[in-house]
Design a protein around this motif. Structure first.
Motif, PDB file in Angstrom:
ATOM      1  N   LEU A 393       0.844  -1.198   0.000  1.00 35.75           N
ATOM      2  CA  LEU A 393       0.000   0.000   0.000  1.00 35.75           C
ATOM      3  C   LEU A 393       0.880   1.249   0.000  1.00 35.75           C
ATOM      4  O   LEU A 393       0.568   2.241  -0.676  1.00 35.75           O
ATOM      5  N   ALA A 394       1.995   1.203   0.719  1.00 34.48           N
ATOM      6  CA  ALA A 394       2.930   2.337   0.739  1.00 34.48           C
ATOM      7  C   ALA A 394       3.465   2.627  -0.666  1.00 34.48           C
ATOM      8  O   ALA A 394       3.613   3.796  -1.061  1.00 34.48           O
ATOM      9  N   GLU A 395       3.741   1.582  -1.424  1.00 36.10           N
ATOM     10  CA  GLU A 395       4.230   1.775  -2.798  1.00 36.10           C
ATOM     11  C   GLU A 395       3.172   2.460  -3.662  1.00 36.10           C
ATOM     12  O   GLU A 395       3.491   3.304  -4.512  1.00 36.10           O
ATOM     13  N   ARG A 396       1.913   2.105  -3.450  1.00 37.92           N
ATOM     14  CA  ARG A 396       0.842   2.762  -4.222  1.00 37.92           C
ATOM     15  C   ARG A 396       0.699   4.228  -3.823  1.00 37.92           C
ATOM     16  O   ARG A 396       0.422   5.090  -4.667  1.00 37.92           O
ATOM     17  N   VAL A 397       0.895   4.532  -2.536  1.00 37.85           N
ATOM     18  CA  VAL A 397       0.848   5.925  -2.085  1.00 37.85           C
ATOM     19  C   VAL A 397       1.967   6.724  -2.738  1.00 37.85           C
ATOM     20  O   VAL A 397       1.779   7.882  -3.141  1.00 37.85           O
ATOM     21  N   GLU A 398       3.128   6.117  -2.868  1.00 33.14           N
ATOM     22  CA  GLU A 398       4.273   6.788  -3.505  1.00 33.14           C
ATOM     23  C   GLU A 398       3.955   7.212  -4.933  1.00 33.14           C
ATOM     24  O   GLU A 398       4.469   8.219  -5.423  1.00 33.14           O
ATOM     25  N   ALA A 399       3.081   6.461  -5.598  1.00 28.41           N
ATOM     26  CA  ALA A 399       2.807   6.707  -7.019  1.00 28.41           C
ATOM     27  C   ALA A 399       1.648   7.660  -7.271  1.00 28.41           C
ATOM     28  O   ALA A 399       1.368   8.016  -8.421  1.00 28.41           O
ATOM     29  N   THR A 401      -0.541  10.885  -7.874  1.00 24.97           N
ATOM     30  CA  THR A 401      -0.247  12.211  -8.440  1.00 24.97           C
ATOM     31  C   THR A 401      -1.059  13.294  -7.743  1.00 24.97           C
ATOM     32  O   THR A 401      -2.048  13.016  -7.062  1.00 24.97           O
ATOM     33  N   ARG A 402      -0.636  14.534  -7.933  1.00 21.88           N
ATOM     34  CA  ARG A 402      -1.373  15.682  -7.396  1.00 21.88           C
ATOM     35  C   ARG A 402      -2.811  15.692  -7.917  1.00 21.88           C
ATOM     36  O   ARG A 402      -3.754  15.937  -7.152  1.00 21.88           O
ATOM     37  N   ALA A 403      -2.986  15.419  -9.196  1.00 28.11           N
ATOM     38  CA  ALA A 403      -4.330  15.442  -9.792  1.00 28.11           C
ATOM     39  C   ALA A 403      -5.237  14.408  -9.120  1.00 28.11           C
ATOM     40  O   ALA A 403      -6.427  14.671  -8.877  1.00 28.11           O
ATOM     41  N   GLN A 404      -4.700  13.239  -8.810  1.00 28.58           N
ATOM     42  CA  GLN A 404      -5.493  12.208  -8.145  1.00 28.58           C
ATOM     43  C   GLN A 404      -5.869  12.623  -6.728  1.00 28.58           C
ATOM     44  O   GLN A 404      -6.973  12.324  -6.250  1.00 28.58           O
ATOM     45  N   VAL A 405      -4.978  13.330  -6.043  1.00 30.80           N
ATOM     46  CA  VAL A 405      -5.260  13.814  -4.695  1.00 30.80           C
ATOM     47  C   VAL A 405      -6.395  14.841  -4.719  1.00 30.80           C
ATOM     48  O   VAL A 405      -7.325  14.784  -3.900  1.00 30.80           O
ATOM     49  N   VAL A 406      -6.329  15.772  -5.660  1.00 30.97           N
ATOM     50  CA  VAL A 406      -7.380  16.789  -5.777  1.00 30.97           C
ATOM     51  C   VAL A 406      -8.718  16.137  -6.112  1.00 30.97           C
ATOM     52  O   VAL A 406      -9.770  16.511  -5.572  1.00 30.97           O
ATOM     53  N   GLU A 407      -8.691  15.150  -6.998  1.00 27.89           N
ATOM     54  CA  GLU A 407      -9.916  14.446  -7.365  1.00 27.89           C
ATOM     55  C   GLU A 407     -10.536  13.763  -6.140  1.00 27.89           C
ATOM     56  O   GLU A 407     -11.756  13.793  -5.945  1.00 27.89           O
ATOM     57  N   ALA A 408      -9.697  13.148  -5.299  1.00 25.01           N
ATOM     58  CA  ALA A 408     -10.199  12.498  -4.087  1.00 25.01           C
ATOM     59  C   ALA A 408     -10.806  13.527  -3.140  1.00 25.01           C
ATOM     60  O   ALA A 408     -11.847  13.281  -2.510  1.00 25.01           O
ATOM     61  N   ALA A 409     -10.181  14.705  -3.053  1.00 23.33           N
ATOM     62  CA  ALA A 409     -10.691  15.767  -2.181  1.00 23.33           C
ATOM     63  C   ALA A 409     -12.059  16.247  -2.642  1.00 23.33           C
ATOM     64  O   ALA A 409     -12.939  16.567  -1.820  1.00 23.33           O
ATOM     65  N   GLN A 410     -12.252  16.291  -3.949  1.00 22.03           N
ATOM     66  CA  GLN A 410     -13.515  16.796  -4.487  1.00 22.03           C
ATOM     67  C   GLN A 410     -14.686  15.862  -4.205  1.00 22.03           C
ATOM     68  O   GLN A 410     -15.847  16.264  -4.323  1.00 22.03           O
ATOM     69  N   ASP A 411     -14.407  14.627  -3.823  1.00 25.76           N
ATOM     70  CA  ASP A 411     -15.476  13.691  -3.473  1.00 25.76           C
ATOM     71  C   ASP A 411     -15.917  13.827  -2.018  1.00 25.76           C
ATOM     72  O   ASP A 411     -16.913  13.218  -1.617  1.00 25.76           O
ATOM     73  N   LEU A 412     -15.187  14.597  -1.204  1.00 35.53           N
ATOM     74  CA  LEU A 412     -15.517  14.741   0.213  1.00 35.53           C
ATOM     75  C   LEU A 412     -16.722  15.667   0.375  1.00 35.53           C
ATOM     76  O   LEU A 412     -16.703  16.815  -0.083  1.00 35.53           O
ATOM     77  N   THR A 413     -17.764  15.176   1.027  1.00 35.38           N
ATOM     78  CA  THR A 413     -19.002  15.933   1.192  1.00 35.38           C
ATOM     79  C   THR A 413     -19.456  15.876   2.641  1.00 35.38           C
ATOM     80  O   THR A 413     -19.550  14.783   3.223  1.00 35.38           O
ATOM     81  N   LEU A 414     -19.752  17.034   3.210  1.00 28.85           N
ATOM     82  CA  LEU A 414     -20.189  17.088   4.604  1.00 28.85           C
ATOM     83  C   LEU A 414     -21.545  16.437   4.760  1.00 28.85           C
ATOM     84  O   LEU A 414     -22.494  16.757   4.051  1.00 28.85           O
ATOM     85  N   ASP A 415     -21.644  15.511   5.715  1.00 29.40           N
ATOM     86  CA  ASP A 415     -22.883  14.782   5.963  1.00 29.40           C
ATOM     87  C   ASP A 415     -23.537  15.210   7.268  1.00 29.40           C
ATOM     88  O   ASP A 415     -24.723  15.542   7.300  1.00 29.40           O
ATOM     89  N   THR A 416     -22.770  15.214   8.368  1.00 33.52           N
ATOM     90  CA  THR A 416     -23.346  15.451   9.698  1.00 33.52           C
ATOM     91  C   THR A 416     -22.395  16.281  10.553  1.00 33.52           C
ATOM     92  O   THR A 416     -21.174  16.058  10.530  1.00 33.52           O
ATOM     93  N   VAL A 417     -22.961  17.223  11.298  1.00 34.41           N
ATOM     94  CA  VAL A 417     -22.204  18.041  12.245  1.00 34.41           C
ATOM     95  C   VAL A 417     -22.750  17.760  13.646  1.00 34.41           C
ATOM     96  O   VAL A 417     -23.950  17.925  13.896  1.00 34.41           O
ATOM     97  N   TYR A 418     -21.873  17.328  14.526  1.00 36.43           N
ATOM     98  CA  TYR A 418     -22.262  17.051  15.916  1.00 36.43           C
ATOM     99  C   TYR A 418     -21.483  17.990  16.830  1.00 36.43           C
ATOM    100  O   TYR A 418     -20.263  18.131  16.700  1.00 36.43           O
ATOM    101  N   PHE A 419     -22.214  18.637  17.747  1.00 38.85           N
ATOM    102  CA  PHE A 419     -21.550  19.544  18.696  1.00 38.85           C
ATOM    103  C   PHE A 419     -21.940  19.181  20.117  1.00 38.85           C
ATOM    104  O   PHE A 419     -23.112  19.143  20.458  1.00 38.85           O
ATOM    105  N   LEU A 420     -20.918  18.897  20.905  1.00 38.69           N
ATOM    106  CA  LEU A 420     -21.113  18.602  22.334  1.00 38.69           C
ATOM    107  C   LEU A 420     -20.827  19.883  23.105  1.00 38.69           C
ATOM    108  O   LEU A 420     -19.688  20.364  23.112  1.00 38.69           O
TER     109      LEU A 420
END
Length: 424
Positions: A393-399, A401-420
């Motif tokens: 898995l570490a070898e795959r992380v090494e490979a 790219t920046r574009a793949q990282v940005v693409e993964a970030a764009q899939d992050l969507t806020l679902d729930t906010v919890y405040f204690l």
């Protein structure tokens, strides 16, 4: 380090890690079953009661005496959650055979004791001992109640429960207090018989012994498992989309510091090719001390006492955890989302990317040097039906790219906010 994975009989798998790196060897036998609100408490209680005694060693004192003879080894009950799979059973640590004084074999008697705990538990009138069941029910209830004492962990548990309500992932691995209360020694015994017949079994060894010897050593344990079982298949959790408007939940307790936990849907889990990119964006965003949440929200703007993000590897969920002043929660949430937007638009430097890459790769490779982390890693991979080691898995992380990282970030969507928050 040589890793051998073999199916010993239908639904019973052995992962044997042969290495001379450690002076101790680790053994494990875990039952893997779908996580449900109806069975979680019963399954969690089972290894705790099994550990109390066997037919030959009917109490903790006599079991401890056997472990003392095995150079002070340990064999403890475990309850874990891997995605939507509940994993219950035992993990033990023993002196590796290579280091015994008289070249005694530890592996075989250690597995024999493990087999005895699982196959020949102490019973009364054909079921679990009522007194042991009563005592361990009280202990499990105490564990469930104690979860609120660590407010940071409690807030994370609560946001998962709210975010994944109606999904198995939202169920606590220990079950609920009412479910524990309803258990009887007979219903616990019946639940155990179901587990023996229907749960997938993950056996584990890490030490200097070769795989053939390890496989033979586990023979007594295989002998006590039912041969007519219909064992559970692999469980890959369904992915869900976040709602158009995030769910918001507030809870008041006697706290002096607010706990803001935010749950995001990632659209990615350990089975996906893009998982290494998700691991990297998590590190850039909040997974390290050089991350945007730590450097900006905590250090630069002083909006949080702590702020970090973490992935649920076997579920499409990322959690952001932060400690805030009650009157700064709005500012903190806005800045946490602002830093996410920077990740999604590629607003991070090459240095930030490489610092994150070094951190993720280092964490994966140092897993190979830690017995407990290695055992937990392979349990998760076994539960998922994956064979990729930490170094691969570490070898795959090494490979990645920046574009793949940005693409993964764009899939992050806020679902729930919890405040204690604190009580008024």
């Amino acid at each position: 380090m040589k890793v051998t994975r073999i199916e010993l009989q239908p639904g019973v798998w052995l992962t044997a890690v042969q290495t001379k790196k450690f002076k101790s060897s680790v053994l494990g036998a875990r039952f893997l079953t779908p996580l449900t609100a109806e069975t979680a408490a019963c399954n969690a209680l089972i290894p705790m009661v099994l550990r109390r005694g066997t037919q030959s060693h009917p109490d903790l004192e006599s079991i401890s005496a056997v472990l003392d003879e095995l150079y002070g080894g340990s064999l403890e009950p475990v309850v874990r959650k891997k995605g939507e799979t509940q994993c219950v059973g035992f993990v033990g640590s023993f002196l590796d055979d290579a280091y015994t004084l008289e070249k005694e074999k530890i592996l075989e008697p250690a597995v024999a004791l493990l087999a005895e705990l699982i196959g020949n538990p102490y019973t009364q009138n054909g079921t679990f001992c009522p007194e042991y069941t009563k005592q361990e029910k009280a202990n499990l209830t105490d564990q469930i109640r104690a979860q609120v004492n660590d407010k940071q962990q409690y807030a994370q548990m609560r946001v998962v429960a709210e975010m994944c309500a109606g999904e198995p992932f939202g169920v606590d691995k220990l079950g609920s207090e009412p479910a524990v209360e309803a258990i009887t020694h007979q219903s616990l015994w019946d639940g155990y018989q179901n587990l023996l017949r229907e749960a997938r079994v993950e056996l584990y060894y890490c030490g200097s012994a070769d795989p053939d010897r390890v496989q033979a050593a586990f023979g007594p344990l295989l002998a006590v498992l039912p041969k007519d079982g219909n064992r559970t298949g692999l469980i890959r959790p369904a992915k869900k989309k976040a709602p158009k408007q995030p769910r918001r939940v507030e809870e008041a307790l006697d706290v002096t510091q607010g706990k803001l936990s935010m749950g995001f849907r990632t659209n990615t889990d350990a089975w996906d090719e893009q998982y290494p990119a998700l691991a990297l964006i998590n590190a850039i965003y909040g997974g390290t001390t050089t991350s945007k949440l730590f450097m900006n929200v905590r250090e630069k703007l002083s909006l949080c006492y702590y702020a970090s993000s973490g992935l649920m590897k076997y579920k499409d969920v990322m959690l952001v955890s932060s400690g805030v002043e009650f009157d700064k929660v709005g500012q903190a949430e806005a800045e946490i989302l602002s830093q996410l937007y920077k990740c999604q638009t590629g607003d991070f430097s090459d240095d930030e990317l490489e610092w994150a890459r070094r951190s993720v790769v280092s964490t994966l490779r140092t897993t190979l040097d830690n017995q407990s982390r290695l055992e937990d890693y392979w349990l998760g991979q076994g539960a998922a039906g994956l064979t990729e080691g930490p170094d691969e898995l570490a070898e795959r992380v090494e490979a990645v790219t920046r574009a793949q990282v940005v693409e993964a970030a764009q899939d992050l969507t806020l679902d729930t906010v919890y405040f204690l928050k604190g009580r008024e």
